[in-house]
Motif scaffolding. Structure first.
Motif, short mmCIF file in Angstrom:
data_model
loop_
_atom_site.label_atom_id
_atom_site.label_comp_id
_atom_site.label_asym_id
_atom_site.label_seq_id
_atom_site.Cartn_x
_atom_site.Cartn_y
_atom_site.Cartn_z
N PRO A 176 3.86 -107.06 13.12
CA PRO A 176 3.19 -107.95 14.09
C PRO A 176 3.70 -107.82 15.52
O PRO A 176 2.97 -108.09 16.47
N LEU A 177 4.95 -107.40 15.70
CA LEU A 177 5.51 -107.23 17.04
C LEU A 177 5.34 -105.81 17.57
O LEU A 177 5.79 -105.51 18.68
N ASP A 178 4.68 -104.96 16.80
CA ASP A 178 4.48 -103.56 17.19
C ASP A 178 3.42 -103.49 18.28
O ASP A 178 2.22 -103.41 18.02
N SER A 179 3.88 -103.54 19.53
CA SER A 179 2.99 -103.55 20.68
C SER A 179 3.72 -102.95 21.87
O SER A 179 4.95 -103.05 21.96
N PRO A 180 3.00 -102.33 22.81
CA PRO A 180 3.67 -101.78 24.00
C PRO A 180 4.27 -102.85 24.90
O PRO A 180 5.15 -102.57 25.71
N ALA A 181 3.79 -104.07 24.75
CA ALA A 181 4.25 -105.15 25.62
C ALA A 181 5.66 -105.59 25.24
O ALA A 181 5.98 -105.72 24.05
N PRO A 182 6.52 -105.85 26.24
CA PRO A 182 7.87 -106.36 25.95
C PRO A 182 7.80 -107.72 25.27
O PRO A 182 6.84 -108.47 25.46
N VAL A 183 8.81 -108.03 24.47
CA VAL A 183 8.84 -109.30 23.77
C VAL A 183 10.11 -110.07 24.14
O VAL A 183 11.14 -109.48 24.50
N LYS A 184 10.02 -111.38 24.07
CA LYS A 184 11.18 -112.24 24.25
C LYS A 184 11.94 -112.31 22.93
O LYS A 184 11.36 -112.17 21.85
N LEU A 185 13.24 -112.55 23.02
CA LEU A 185 14.04 -112.68 21.81
C LEU A 185 13.50 -113.82 20.94
O LEU A 185 13.48 -113.72 19.71
#
Length: 301
Positions: A176-185
Motif C-alpha cells: 500500500p505504501l509503494d508509491s513514488p511520493a514520499p511518506v511520513k513516518l
C-alpha cells in the motif's frame, strides 16, 4: 603533585574490573600491593576514590572524574610511544573506533580492509556503539575516534564531516505504501516493521522517532544486517527503514521498492569525532584522511 603512571593504569584496571583483586591481577601485582598504591593515591589527591564492600568496589564522584583524566593520560602516553616506535610515526599502532550501525556494517569494513592491508603494523578495535556512547567515549578518551550520523551536541570535540546518510523506507512491490511520493513516518507506523537487533544505533534512533510522535514501532522481527532486512521485506514479512546506499545495493537482486521519507531527520550528516586531530598518532590521522578523502599514504615499515 606527582602522579605515577603505574598508579593511574592500576586505577583504570580496578575501575573496569570492577574489583580491587581483579584489577590488581590485570596490573600484574598482588591485591595487597594494589591496595597500598590506591590508598597512597587517595592520600595524594586528598579524596576517596573508591567505595569498598564485599561485592567489590564502586567509584566515588571523585573517582569518576579521575577515571576520565587517567584514560586520557594513558591514551596520550600510548600515542607518544607510537610516535617513536621503530616503524616510524604512522607505520604502527592500535586504533580503537566507536561507530554507529551503518558505519560498522556498510562502509568501514571495506575501508579498513584496504587500510590494514597497507599498514601491517596497525591493529584496529572496531565497536558498534550508540551515538551518545560514541560521543562520551571520544570525550573521555576510551576511544580514539568515533563515527556518527546526525548532529553532534558536544563541546570539546572536532567533528569532521565526510558524507551524507539518507534513510529510506523499503517495502515489497505492490505494498500500500509503494508509491513514488514520499511518506511520513506516521503513515508507516501502522505496518509491521523489520529492523536490526535491539541495541543497534539505527533501531534505537527509529524507536525514538516513533516515540516523539506518541506512537510505537511494531517489530515483526529483528535481524543482524541490512541484507537480512531486505530479504524479509521482499518476502512480505514487513517494511523497514535503512540507509539508501544499502537499499540501492540490494534492490539490484531483490524485488523491492524504495520510498523516500518525508522527514527532516532522514538526511543525516556523517562525521568523524576526535578530540584533537593533530594530537593523534600518524596511523590514526592516515585513517581519518582515508575515510574523508578516499586517499591515504601507504603506511609501511
Amino acid at each position: 603533585m606527582h602522579l605515577d603512571l603505574t598508579d593511574l593504569r592500576l586505577f583504570i584496571h580496578i575501575a573496569e574490573a570492577p574489583s580491587l583483586t581483579q584489577g590488581a591481577k590485570r596490573a600484574f601485582m598482588s591485591a595487597a600491593a594494589a591496595s597500598v598504591r590506591i590508598k597512597a593515591l587517595e592520600s595524594q589527591l586528598n579524596t576517596h576514590l573508591l567505595y569498598r564492600d564485599s561485592r567489590g568496589v564502586e567509584l566515588t564522584e571523585a573517582g569518576q572524574r579521575l577515571l576520565k583524566h587517567a584514560r586520557l593520560i594513558m591514551r596520550q602516553v600510548g600515542y607518544l610511544k607510537t610516535e617513536f616506535d621503530e616503524y616510524g610515526a604512522d607505520a604502527s599502532g592500535h586504533i580503537r573506533i566507536f561507530a554507529n550501525t551503518t558505519a560498522v556494517t556498510e562502509f568501514l569494513p571495506e575501508i579498513l580492509a584496504g587500510f590494514l592491508a597497507r599498514s601491517p603494523g596497525v591493529t584496529v578495535d572496531l565497536q558498534e556503539r550508540m551515538s551518545r556512547d560514541i560521543v562520551r567515549g571520544v570525550l573521555e578518551g576510551s576511544t580514539d575516534l568515533g563515527v556518527i550520523a546526525g548532529p553532534v551536541a558536544a563541546t570539546g570535540l572536532q567533528a569532521i564531516h565526510f558524507s551524507t546518510d539518507t534513510l529510506v523506507l523499503v517495502v515489497p512491490k505492490g505494498h500500500p505504501l509503494d508509491s513514488p511520493a514520499p511518506v511520513k513516518l506516521a503513515e508507516a507506523l501502522g505496518y509491521h516493521h523489520v529492523g536490526l537487533q535491539a541495541g543497534s544505533t539505527l533501531q534505537e534512533f527509529m524507536t525514538e522517532q516513533a516515540e516523539r510522535l506518541g506512537q510505537h514501532l511494531t517489530w515483526r522481527i529483528q535481524v543482524t544486517s541490512f541484507e537480512s532486512i531486505c530479504r524479509m521485506v521482499e518476502a512480505g514479512v514487513g517494511i523497514g527503514v535503512i540507509p539508501e546506499s544499502a537499499a540501492r545495493r540490494h534492490i539490484r537482486t531483490m524485488d523491492l521498492s524504495i520510498i523516500p521519507l518525508d522527514e527532516p531527520w532522514s538526511v543525516r550528516e556523517r562525521s568523524i569525532l576526535v578530540r584533537e586531530l593533530q594530537a593523534l598518532p600518524g596511523c590514526i590521522r592516515a585513517l581519518v584522511n582515508l575515510i574523508t578523502t578516499g586517499n591515504a599514504p601507504a603506511v609501511a615499515p
